[in-house]
Design an enzyme around this catalytic site. Sequence first.
Site, PDB file in Angstrom:
ATOM      1  N   CYS A   1     -12.975  -0.024  23.369  1.00  0.00           N
ATOM      2  CA  CYS A   1     -12.283  -0.180  24.648  1.00  0.00           C
ATOM      3  C   CYS A   1     -12.468  -1.564  25.240  1.00  0.00           C
ATOM      4  O   CYS A   1     -11.638  -2.020  26.034  1.00  0.00           O
ATOM      5  CB  CYS A   1     -12.736   0.895  25.630  1.00  0.00           C
ATOM      6  SG  CYS A   1     -14.528   1.032  25.760  1.00  0.00           S
TER       7      CYS A   1
ATOM      8  N   GLU B   1     -15.290   5.876  32.293  1.00  0.00           N
ATOM      9  CA  GLU B   1     -15.255   4.636  31.508  1.00  0.00           C
ATOM     10  C   GLU B   1     -13.994   4.737  30.662  1.00  0.00           C
ATOM     11  O   GLU B   1     -13.905   5.542  29.746  1.00  0.00           O
ATOM     12  CB  GLU B   1     -16.518   4.497  30.654  1.00  0.00           C
ATOM     13  CG  GLU B   1     -16.696   3.101  30.077  1.00  0.00           C
ATOM     14  CD  GLU B   1     -16.131   2.954  28.692  1.00  0.00           C
ATOM     15  OE1 GLU B   1     -14.993   2.429  28.574  1.00  0.00           O
ATOM     16  OE2 GLU B   1     -16.792   3.353  27.730  1.00  0.00           O
TER      17      GLU B   1
ATOM     18  N   LYS C   1     -19.198  17.846  25.632  1.00  0.00           N
ATOM     19  CA  LYS C   1     -18.037  18.080  24.789  1.00  0.00           C
ATOM     20  C   LYS C   1     -17.720  16.771  24.070  1.00  0.00           C
ATOM     21  O   LYS C   1     -17.088  15.867  24.616  1.00  0.00           O
ATOM     22  CB  LYS C   1     -16.806  18.510  25.586  1.00  0.00           C
ATOM     23  CG  LYS C   1     -15.656  18.968  24.650  1.00  0.00           C
ATOM     24  CD  LYS C   1     -14.297  18.828  25.262  1.00  0.00           C
ATOM     25  CE  LYS C   1     -13.656  17.489  25.007  1.00  0.00           C
ATOM     26  NZ  LYS C   1     -13.340  17.197  23.568  1.00  0.00           N
TER      27      LYS C   1
ATOM     28  N   GLU D   1      -3.044  -0.995  25.456  1.00  0.00           N
ATOM     29  CA  GLU D   1      -4.216  -0.907  24.590  1.00  0.00           C
ATOM     30  C   GLU D   1      -3.769  -0.427  23.212  1.00  0.00           C
ATOM     31  O   GLU D   1      -3.251   0.676  23.069  1.00  0.00           O
ATOM     32  CB  GLU D   1      -5.241   0.057  25.197  1.00  0.00           C
ATOM     33  CG  GLU D   1      -6.591   0.023  24.516  1.00  0.00           C
ATOM     34  CD  GLU D   1      -7.626   0.850  25.264  1.00  0.00           C
ATOM     35  OE1 GLU D   1      -8.793   0.451  25.275  1.00  0.00           O
ATOM     36  OE2 GLU D   1      -7.255   1.891  25.846  1.00  0.00           O
TER      37      GLU D   1
END
Length: 477
Positions: free
Chosen positions: A283, A247, A172, A383
Site C-alpha cells: 500500500c 490503514e 479475521k 492504486e
Amino acid sequence: MTSDALRYYIGGQWVDPLGRDSMAIMNPATEERIGTVSLGSSADVERAVEAATDAFETFGRWSKADRLALLRRIRDLTAERREDLAQAISLEMGAPITMAREMQAEAGVGHADGFIEALEAQEERWTLSNGDTLLREPIGPAGLITPWNWPINQIALKVLPALATGCPAILKPSEYTPLSALVFAGILHDAGVPAGAFALISGTGPEVGDAIARHPDLAMVSFTGSTRAGVSVSKSAADSVKRVTLELGGKSPNLVFADCGADLETRVRASVAECFLNTGQSCDAPTRLVVERACYDEVVEIARAAAEETKVGDPGAEGDHIGPLFDRLQWDRVQERIAKGIAEGARLVAGGPGRPEGLNRGWYARPTVFADVRNDMAIAREEIFGPVLSIISAQDEDEAIAIANDTPYGLAAYVQTGDPVRAERVAKRLRAGAVHLNGGGLGWGTPFGGYKASGNGREGGTLGLEDYQEVKSLHFG
C-alpha cells in the site's frame, strides 16, 4: 505443513466452523489448488465475541508485568517458527522465499520487539499538575481484519498491541492467505494466551468482516485494506459507536531531484526496486516517480534499465527476484491498468501486458515502467497493486510537491536529494504519514499510518498501543 484451514481457534481450542461454505487455497506460482479454507458466518463471530467478552473480565485486569511476559514469549516463539511462517507466506501468496524470511516473517519478530519496548516505556498511571490522576485502560474486545499482501506484518501490528494492552482480539485474516495465520495462532496458543483472549475466524469481508464491524459488544475494529472496504467497515461500525482505525490505500509519490548528483543512479535504481518489492503489492509502494525536469531523461533511462534487469521467477527459489501476483483476480486488474496507461498515451519504456518471457503458468506480471505520465491519468490516480511505475516530470521543487500532494491518498512519500536542507523542507510540505528520505526505512516501533483517504490512527509503537486504550481521569476529594 497443512495446506488446509478448516478449523477456527475460539475459546482456547480448535473448533469446527458453524458456516458451511469453503473456497480453494491456490498457489499463485502454479495456479494449482493446494488446500481448502472454511468460510465462517456471523454465528462464528458471535461465539468468538462471547468468549472474548468472558475473557476480558480477567485478561483486561492483567498487570503490565504479566502482559510484557506474554509478549516476550510470543516474540521468542515467533522467532523459533520464522521458517514455518515464511514457507506458508511464500506458498499462499507467492512471496519469494528469501524475502518471505527476511521481511515478511521477520515482521512478526520485529513488531514484537517494538511493542515490548513501547509497553515498557508507557506510563499507565500519571498525575497532572492540578492533582487529577489519569489511567490508561484497555478499550475492550477488538475485531481485527487483515489483508493478504503482508499477512504476518499486518496481523502482528493488530494482535500484538491488543494483547499488550489487555484487549481480547478476534482476528479475521484474508481468506486468501489463511495458512500463515494458522501458524501464528499456534504460536499464541503455545505462548499461553488465555482462553478467549484470541480467536481466529476465516471468512469473507461481506460476511465475517461485516459481522465483526457491526457487533455491538466489540469496542473497536481495526481494518487494513482498500479505501472502498474501509469506508464500508466504518459505516457498519457507526451504529454501535465503536472506535475504528483504518490503514488503507496509497499512491505514494517519490520525488527525485537533480542535486542527487553522482548518487542519482543508485537512488533511482533503489526506487524502482522499492516500487517492485513484493511484486508491487504494498500500500505504501512509491509508484509515482516525480522527477525534476533537469534530470528527467536520465532518470527515465535508469528506470528502464532497472526494470528490464528485474528478475521474475519461482517464489520457492532463493534470491532477490520478484514472484507472481497473488491471484488471477489481481493479475487481471494489473493487466487492465497497463492497457489503460497505454490507451491514455503514456510512453511505455519497459514491460507491458502479459507474462514475462518463459513464464507461461502462474500469475506473473512484467515489471513495467511508463514515462511522460500526467498526474490526471488513471495510472497516476488509481492504486494498481502490481509492478508498475509511472514517471512524471516536474519543472521545479514547488511543482513536484504540488504533483505529489495532488492525490486522494497520503500514506507515504519518498524524497531523493543530495541536499539535507531540501530533504526536510520538502518533507514538511508533503501530506503523508511517512516520508522516506534517500532510502531511509521504517524502524520497528515507529508508528505507521496515513493522511486523507489512506486511513486514520497509527499502528506500531506507543501510538499503536494507544489505539487500544481508553484514558480515565480520577478526581480526588
